[in-house]
Write a protein that holds these residues in place. Structure first.
Motif, short mmCIF file in Angstrom:
data_model
loop_
_atom_site.label_atom_id
_atom_site.label_comp_id
_atom_site.label_asym_id
_atom_site.label_seq_id
_atom_site.Cartn_x
_atom_site.Cartn_y
_atom_site.Cartn_z
N TYR A 16 66.18 93.93 25.38
CA TYR A 16 65.81 92.95 26.39
C TYR A 16 65.62 93.60 27.76
O TYR A 16 64.71 93.24 28.52
CB TYR A 16 66.86 91.86 26.49
CG TYR A 16 66.83 90.86 25.35
CD1 TYR A 16 65.66 90.19 25.02
CD2 TYR A 16 67.97 90.58 24.61
CE1 TYR A 16 65.61 89.28 23.99
CE2 TYR A 16 67.94 89.66 23.57
CZ TYR A 16 66.76 89.01 23.27
OH TYR A 16 66.73 88.09 22.24
N ARG A 17 66.45 94.56 28.09
CA ARG A 17 66.31 95.22 29.38
C ARG A 17 64.99 95.97 29.48
O ARG A 17 64.28 95.87 30.48
CB ARG A 17 67.48 96.19 29.59
CG ARG A 17 68.82 95.51 29.77
CD ARG A 17 69.97 96.52 29.83
NE ARG A 17 71.26 95.85 29.71
CZ ARG A 17 72.44 96.47 29.72
NH1 ARG A 17 72.47 97.79 29.83
NH2 ARG A 17 73.55 95.79 29.60
N ALA A 18 64.66 96.72 28.44
CA ALA A 18 63.42 97.50 28.46
C ALA A 18 62.20 96.59 28.52
O ALA A 18 61.26 96.84 29.30
CB ALA A 18 63.36 98.40 27.23
N LEU A 19 62.20 95.53 27.71
CA LEU A 19 61.04 94.65 27.66
C LEU A 19 60.87 93.87 28.95
O LEU A 19 59.74 93.78 29.49
CB LEU A 19 61.17 93.68 26.48
CG LEU A 19 60.02 92.68 26.30
CD1 LEU A 19 58.70 93.41 26.07
CD2 LEU A 19 60.32 91.72 25.15
N THR A 20 61.95 93.30 29.48
CA THR A 20 61.82 92.52 30.71
C THR A 20 61.42 93.41 31.89
O THR A 20 60.62 93.01 32.75
CB THR A 20 63.12 91.76 31.04
OG1 THR A 20 64.23 92.69 31.09
CG2 THR A 20 63.42 90.70 30.01
#
Length: 370
Positions: A24-28
């Motif tokens: 989630y961190r990488a995608l957001t």
């Protein structure tokens, strides 16, 4: 196209014992870099509350909630007005939340499954707590960590109007080569899993016993205290994501292991696979269908079926070849497996729904097929 995106996920604030947070961190972060506005909503639960390594982020708003009632009261207007609303797998009370999202949201709705083979197994024996067969066709799209034949199953059996692979990825701002001394010949990072432990025994523990002159390392929480580690195997309970690059670059080789459900389904790469490659570390992996879609065996990755294979690799690979494997793996990761790649794919899938809305099958027809 700049999107207002609302995501409900298992966790973005804590990487403890789960692989969701780093994804989630990488995608957001990648989506925000492309101009999108993201709000991430996470259920406030004790086991993540006590182990948070991210409390706020410049690339998305993080909101914690303690009940579904609070969500509908505080965030109903936000969900209704968002361009895209995403519900992730393993979110507490996910079925009730998904019912509310698909009834409230006016934009594109997505179920994002970071655990697809586990989800399919749970749907088969009616034990899924976060998604149901009747709920799947109500989402405009099903994004899956697993590709290959599983996508046809999601559409053909469970009635999803669209099913696409959205794999995990490396955050190249974090996962990159770092100049640190090599400490270990082979290392593995991952939470303890009973069904994955035999592979760890076979592909790391046994090779360590047979190669006492080399040092090995395992990183991850929840390993039983009763495990008998060989003297040359170091165990580290947890490393925050910010320390992963130094860890990978301290290895001569990184080990990738796949849980049984994922290996059986195939086309289910672990985020650790991409992270290590992006750090310029050669990877030794177990074997599963579709792995050659992500890295070319022998050129960009080494595959091991048993302890003998690992011992042969560690004992017989020259430093020149090891470095060539590392460089090729990093080149492939940067070309195909970055968070920027996934953000572009996410945009393309959303645009397709907006441009060509799909006909959603009646729920009664889906129930009849399941």
């Amino acid at each position: 196209m700049k999107l207002d995106i609302v995501m409900f996920g298992l966790s973005i604030t804590s990487s403890w014992g789960n692989g969701h947070a780093t994804t989630y961190r990488a995608l957001t972060k990648a989506l925000a870099a492309r101009g999108h506005r993201i709000t991430f909503l996470e259920r406030d639960v004790p086991w993540y509350r006590d182990n948070r390594d991210l409390r706020s982020a410049p690339y998305c708003r993080i909101k914690l909630y303690d009940s579904l009632r609070r969500v509908s009261q505080q965030y109903g207007a936000m969900v209704a007005g968002a361009d895209v609303v995403v519900l992730g797998s393993f979110v507490p009370d996910g079925i009730a939340l998904g019912d509310w999202i698909t009834s409230t949201a006016r934009g594109v709705t997505i179920f994002y499954d970071i655990d697809t083979p586990v989800t399919i197994s749970k749907l088969t024996d009616n034990s899924a707590e976060y998604i149901s067969p009747s709920l799947i066709p109500r989402f405009n799209m099903y994004l899956s960590f697993t590709g290959g034949p599983t996508l046809q199953l999601i559409k053909g059996i469970y009635g999803s109007p669209r099913a696409y692979a959205l794999y995990c990825a490396a955050d190249v701002n974090i996962h990159k080569p770092v100049e640190v001394p090599k400490q270990w010949m082979l290392g593995y990072i991952g939470t303890y899993s009973e069904d994955r432990q035999p592979l760890l025994e076979q592909l790391l523990i046994e090779p360590a016993r047979r190669l006492p002159e080399h040092r090995f390392v395992v990183v991850g929480p929840q390993y039983p205290g009763t495990l008998n580690w060989p003297a040359n195997v170091e165990y580290i309970e947890h490393l925050p994501p910010g320390a992963h690059s130094k860890f990978y670059c301290s290895l001569h080789y990184a080990l990738n292991l796949t849980r049984q459900h994922m290996a059986a389904a195939g086309y289910s790469p672990s985020v650790r696979l991409f992270e290590a490659a992006a750090c310029g570390v050669p990877v030794i992996s177990d074997i599963w269908p579709g792995i050659d879609d992500f890295f070319t065996p022998e050129d960009e990755i080494l595959l091991a079926a048993d302890s003998d294979d690992v011992v042969k690799i560690l004992s017989g690979t020259s430093e020149i070849r090891r470095r060539a494997l590392a460089a090729a793996a990093r080149d492939r990761a940067l070309k195909s497996h970055t968070a920027e790649n996934r953000a572009l794919e996410f945009e393309r899938y959303v645009r397709e729904v907006i441009d060509r809305p799909a006909r959603i099958a009646p729920i009664e027809a889906v129930r009849a097929r399941v």
